[in-house]
Design an enzyme around this catalytic site. Structure first.
Site, PDB file in Angstrom:
ATOM      1  N   GLN A 173     -11.964  -4.012   7.887  1.00  0.00           N
ATOM      2  CA  GLN A 173     -11.404  -2.759   8.387  1.00  0.00           C
ATOM      3  C   GLN A 173     -12.307  -1.574   8.063  1.00  0.00           C
ATOM      4  OE1 GLN A 173      -7.599  -2.766   6.367  1.00  0.00           O
ATOM      5  NE2 GLN A 173      -8.570  -3.578   4.542  1.00  0.00           N
ATOM      6  N   ASP A 221       2.741  -6.700   0.190  1.00  0.00           N
ATOM      7  CA  ASP A 221       2.136  -5.360   0.297  1.00  0.00           C
ATOM      8  C   ASP A 221       0.935  -5.480   1.233  1.00  0.00           C
ATOM      9  OD1 ASP A 221       1.716  -2.708  -0.105  1.00  0.00           O
ATOM     10  OD2 ASP A 221       0.945  -2.888  -2.151  1.00  0.00           O
ATOM     11  N   GLU A 249       7.199  11.069   6.520  1.00  0.00           N
ATOM     12  CA  GLU A 249       8.405  10.524   7.122  1.00  0.00           C
ATOM     13  C   GLU A 249       9.091   9.575   6.144  1.00  0.00           C
ATOM     14  OE1 GLU A 249       7.800   7.824  10.527  1.00  0.00           O
ATOM     15  OE2 GLU A 249       5.742   7.586   9.853  1.00  0.00           O
ATOM     16  N   ASP A 298      -4.871  -1.260  -3.002  1.00  0.00           N
ATOM     17  CA  ASP A 298      -5.018   0.084  -3.560  1.00  0.00           C
ATOM     18  C   ASP A 298      -4.709   0.113  -5.058  1.00  0.00           C
ATOM     19  OD1 ASP A 298      -2.060   0.584  -3.862  1.00  0.00           O
ATOM     20  OD2 ASP A 298      -2.155   0.393  -1.687  1.00  0.00           O
TER      21      ASP A 298
END
Lengths: 370, 370
Positions: B156, B284, B360, B209
């Protein structure tokens, strides 16, 4: 009903946009590619300028209109606009792009040898107002699905919009004010858990949404007086924002509180005349204006409020107020400069919180005599 | 460098836009007004269609280009675009509008007798990417002031952007992933304060992360194994997101945890073969895809993960995972349908939190054997 505006940006090598010939070359590649995607696309108009680059209009049966600009600084902007009737599928749908595995912008980027390509999320224009600015003028699209109420008082335009995730939102003159999601706003303004309101005398300037009064009354103060000018704001919040204001706006006077409908400066003058003093004064009025100099009506109003508020504050009293978005450094500094000009001298601390309906971090002030 | 795109919407009575003659009348009023504001404005091009309304291009020395569309449904869109070199003042500045006391849109609205007029916050195009979509494709402008890192792994595109209020943000393939502001995300995913991790055996699928591992280790588990495929994501987060991941990505193995770089499905198969079981498995990994049918690579991957995860879970174990934006009802329902297809049967609860960097509300799932 809504028009769809889809914006694409491409960053190109500067030599690809530096002169007319180079720009014509880029424009040709772009047109060829677009004609694959939109078979009926026609070039309707183009213009060229040595200083301002290339501009063209393409369209499909005068329905989908595509405008393209090639700036000489290595930037190409592409704007697609068409009308989407209710219930129809959008022209460029996310699903479709997922299935082809290649987006319009990535396909074009390869052909244009662009260094960067971006599609902005599609803008929907003409039905519900859904785009509102943050304090630092960033665009935020709210998930508004209903206009619950619209009215106009002698002071401002009042709207209640329903957001799917934030609940009912109060908008005053088209700016978001408070929503059902924003308990954190009121709690940070009042420094819940830090300040002790029990048995205290409190004055709220403004606060027409009722949220601050509602939360303060839970802390068992001796008495709260609230000075709010706009009757219609209170009626509206009482009806549509009871999640945050409970039933405090139902009655105007109880043993614990009194709501006075009127100009808070006039009432502050009256209190000063009577020698009435408070443990806490809350400035829950207008936000700090976003200007580069502390001039104009709103700044004058802020200074007037300061001046009168500190005259009704007990020597160990506190003036608590909201500031503005924490990114608005210039305006917050101007606000602090006004505080520093006050005599007798004052000192202040700040707190901050990310307020859901503002979609940004907000700064709050706690001011005491120095 | 950035091009400025300023969009205005006007809602008109339908009879003002219903036929060519009426639209020409509106266009004339609009041109007259604009020519007051932009003295050198010239009409360059216009076209008209019974089905698709009126379109025109106006410009000032080919610099500021104004396009106008009058749709027959009572909607007029006005797009203004020009190039703003760094350090220059914008053409239509907020300050200026505050001083004249009347905005361009309110002035035009009066002349056009519009029922509604709106200016969208100005869009800045071409420098830093600052516009990102929410899960339900709403546009959000972030207060990004710096691109901290850009790289590409075999899996990615990896970016670290700095937001003034959210801190460093991790973006994977141009989508916001987690930021320094997002402790609430990790705490809601792990149900902090509700689940008891002390002495437990835990497996994290993904989690590159490092935030989840970092927070779990504070709860004194027996052992955590984390299966992350992307080495570069971990290196990047270790360097730029230590606020949320501490130093857990520094080492790959301690007495308390082990980070395995590899395909989590392969390792899950290995664990199944060994009969290894966990008290908690965390999904995750990728978000629920925004599609209307549960088909395609990502849905297959989600089903594969489900299938294998429940085989390494103790009978009273829990599978915890993030879902998607709580407005994405269709996709969340599809996700729940996949859960309901599992054998042995499972049941689930949900939690939700407003995640600052997502701007959000996000939904999280807690799944156990039924």
């Amino acid at each position: 009903m809504a028009a769809q505006t889809i914006l694409f940006d491409f960053t190109l090598d500067k030599d690809k946009t530096a002169d007319e010939e180079a720009r014509q070359q880029v424009a040709k590649i772009l047109r060829n590619e677009l004609e694959h995607l939109f078979p009926q696309l026609e070039l309707a108009y183009s213009m060229e300028s040595p200083e301002n680059g290339y501009f063209a209009v393409l369209h499909e049966n005068k329905d989908t209109v595509v405008t393209c600009r090639i700036f000489q600084h290595g930037l190409l902007t592409l704007n697609v606009e068409y009308f989407l009737p209710d219930g129809k599928e959008p022209l460029i749908s996310f699903d479709e792009l997922m299935q082809t595995g290649r987006t319009l912008e990535s396909g074009l980027a390869i052909k244009l040898k662009a260094k960067k390509a971006q599609k902005l999320p599609t803008l929907k224009r003409g039905d519900v107002s859904r785009y509102f600015p943050t304090a630092d003028e960033r665009i935020i699209e709210y998930d508004i699905d209903k206009v619950v109420y619209e009215g106009r008082s002698p002071f401002q335009k009042i709207q209640i919009m329903h957001s799917k995730t934030l609940g009912n939102m109060l908008l005053l003159d088209e700016l978001q004010n408070i929503a059902e999601s924003d308990l954190i706003y009121t709690e940070t303004l009042m420094c819940r858990g830090v300040e002790n309101y029990e048995g205290k005398e409190i004055c709220i300037l403004g606060g027409g949404d009722g949220a601050l009064l509602y939360e303060l009354l839970k802390e068992n103060p001796k008495h709260v007086v609230m000075l709010e000018i706009d009757e219609l704001v209170m009626q509206t919040c009482n009806k549509y924002l009871s999640v945050i204001c409970g039933d405090v706006l139902e009655k105007r006077k109880t043993d614990q509180y009194e709501i006075v409908v009127g100009d808070c400066v006039e009432y502050l003058k009256k209190f000063i005349g009577e020698g009435r003093k408070f443990d806490y004064v809350f400035g829950d009025l207008t936000d700090i204006p976003i200007t580069d100099v502390p001039e104009g009506e709103t700044w004058d109003f802020i200074r007037t409020i300061f001046e009168h508020s500190f005259k009704v504050l007990k020597p160990d009293g506190k003036y608590l107020t909201h500031g503005n978005g924490s990114t608005c450094k210039v305006q917050l500094r101007l606000f602090e400069e006004q505080l520093n000009l006050l005599r007798p001298k004052v000192k202040f601390t700040t707190t901050k919180a990310f307020v859901p309906s503002f979609m940004e971090e907000w700064l709050f002030y706690q001011v005491t005599f120095a």
